[in-house]
Design an enzyme around this catalytic site. Structure first.
Site, PDB file in Angstrom:
ATOM      1  N   ASP A  99      46.716  46.856  28.875  1.00 15.51           N
ATOM      2  CA  ASP A  99      46.493  47.264  30.260  1.00 15.51           C
ATOM      3  C   ASP A  99      45.041  47.658  30.487  1.00 15.51           C
ATOM      4  O   ASP A  99      44.534  48.592  29.876  1.00 15.51           O
ATOM      5  CB  ASP A  99      47.410  48.442  30.598  1.00 15.51           C
ATOM      6  CG  ASP A  99      47.231  48.919  32.026  1.00 15.51           C
ATOM      7  OD1 ASP A  99      46.853  48.100  32.884  1.00 15.51           O
ATOM      8  OD2 ASP A  99      47.466  50.110  32.288  1.00 15.51           O
ATOM      9  N   ASP A 283      37.979  41.701  37.546  1.00 10.51           N
ATOM     10  CA  ASP A 283      39.198  42.252  36.967  1.00 10.51           C
ATOM     11  C   ASP A 283      40.124  41.151  36.489  1.00 10.51           C
ATOM     12  O   ASP A 283      40.670  40.390  37.287  1.00 10.51           O
ATOM     13  CB  ASP A 283      39.908  43.106  38.022  1.00 10.51           C
ATOM     14  CG  ASP A 283      41.210  43.725  37.515  1.00 10.51           C
ATOM     15  OD1 ASP A 283      41.267  44.060  36.318  1.00 10.51           O
ATOM     16  OD2 ASP A 283      42.139  43.869  38.323  1.00 10.51           O
TER      17      ASP A 283
END
Length: 411
Positions: A99, A283
């Site tokens: 993550d 991202d």
């Protein structure tokens, strides 16, 4: 005030549709700089399917816009990447979700923690919230232990949370053992009592001199290409993967984008500016390219695209595709061209998003808010599979370069 990331957001979550083998080019003291150390990751598809890609991307960006620590819901991604790590000596293997939106590493969601001679109970408690509303969390006891990513990436005294209580986080992991948090160290603030910040796995790789610089290079190949994989390079970048120079841009000073890998950028469709220079982020945890709602409206109008209810994506006809112009992303004085083919979802994968086989879907989405939020775009995976990216913590900058796939027509 500018808050550049103080650790490498290793950006390992790679949204795609097949199992990938990535390699980490480790630069430990005792090894030659050209040595590589493979780090295997596997894509994991959540059971509710691909229909929610757009919604998941939008939820992620809205959480990031909120600017809170650990604010990204790691269990709500449509696709997530997992890796097997060893904890302890002798090591017990755990399969963790990687993550980029949180920075604590914890286990205990499935397989219990096995203490060994390298385990140390710090006596501290940890609490990590997920999601923007604080409803989802995991908590438990903090240990330090040896963590083995692979034989060349071994970390001593790494903080590990051993989860004992959680909300929907554990069930959302669907049998995984926990989370490997690789976001900026700032996101660990106030997650462990008696501790201001917790050193991330990448922090410790650098401070323990396993890698020689806090630089991360990321290479992806399009999911529809013959080489649908990628490479992660710790401590530098892989010059063999690029076809031009690395051009760098400083981390933006605009909040909240400056908390992440944020840059200033403008976007044009053909000759028309659809988003004036503003702050946003790079991202890998976002699948598509997201732009502010006012820019999205301009893009939809210029392309003539219609909204498709089944996929929640923009859809164009074959004739409209033939007339599609390039998108131009300008940052740091350099312009990067996203070709018409790079703007469409791989047609061979249409059924995986509940689309029809002969349709053409665009990978540009809306952030759900108008420009001026301080985080007005996300250059997600669909951008990064066309351009090599470098994340330089030491110099607070992001770099891009063209690759063999920049102009590919595989979609």
């Amino acid at each position: 005030m500018m808050v550049p990331p103080r650790s490498l957001s290793s950006l390992l979550a790679l949204p795609a549709l097949a199992f990938f083998l990535l390699s980490a080019n480790a630069l430990p003291h005792a090894r030659a700089a050209s040595s590589t150390a493979p780090l295997k990751l596997a894509v994991r598809i959540n059971s509710y399917g691909f229909k929610n890609i757009v919604a998941a991307d939008r939820a992620r960006i809205q959480a990031l816009q909120a600017g809170g620590s650990s604010s990204v819901d790691a269990t709500n991604a449509v696709t997530g990447y997992t890796t097997d790590i060893g904890v302890g000596s002798p090591a017990t293997n755990y399969t963790l979700l990687v993550d980029t939106g949180s920075s604590n590493t914890w286990i205990g969601a499935n397989k219990p923690y096995q203490q060994t001679k390298t385990s140390h109970d710090t006596g501290n408690q940890f609490y990590v919230p997920y999601g923007s509303d604080g409803q989802d969390y995991v908590s438990g006891e903090e240990y330090t232990d040896t963590v083995t990513l692979n034989s060349d990436l071994v970390i001593s005294n790494q903080s590990i949370g051993v989860g004992s209580a959680s909300s929907s986080v554990t069930s959302g992991l669907d049998g995984l053992d926990g989370i490997l948090g690789v976001g900026p160290v700032d996101l660990t603030q106030d997650t462990v009592n008696n501790t201001y910040e917790v050193a991330t796995v990448t922090d410790n790789l650098y401070t323990q001199k396993t890698i020689s610089s806090e630089v991360l290079g990321v290479f992806f190949a399009p999911a529809s290409s013959d080489d649908s994989g990628g490479e992660l390079t710790f401590g530098g970048y892989d010059a063999s993967k690029i076809t031009g120079d690395i051009n760098y841009v400083s981390i933006t000073s605009t909040s909240p984008a400056n908390t992440y890998w944020g840059i200033d950028q403008s976007i044009s469709y053909g000759d028309t500016v659809i988003l004036a220079e503003t702050a946003g982020i790079v991202d890998t945890g976002t699948t598509f390219i997201l732009i502010a709602s006012d820019a999205f409206d301009k893009y939809q109008s210029a392309t003539g695209a219609t909204f498709d209810e089944s996929t929640e994506m923009l859809k164009i006809s074959s004739d409209q595709y033939d007339q599609l112009s390039s998108l131009y992303f300008t940052t740091g004085g350099v312009t990067y061209e996203l070709t018409p083919n790079a703007q469409i979802w791989p047609r061979s994968l249409n059924t995986d998003i509940r689309g029809t086989t002969d349709s053409i879907y665009l990978i540009i989405g809306s952030t759900g808010s108008s420009s001026g939020s301080g985080l007005d775009f996300v250059n997600g995976y669909c951008f990064l599979e066309r351009f090599y990216s470098v994340y330089d913590t030491t110099n607070s900058r992001v770099g891009f370069a063209t690759t063999a796939y920049t102009d590919a027509t595989t979609n």
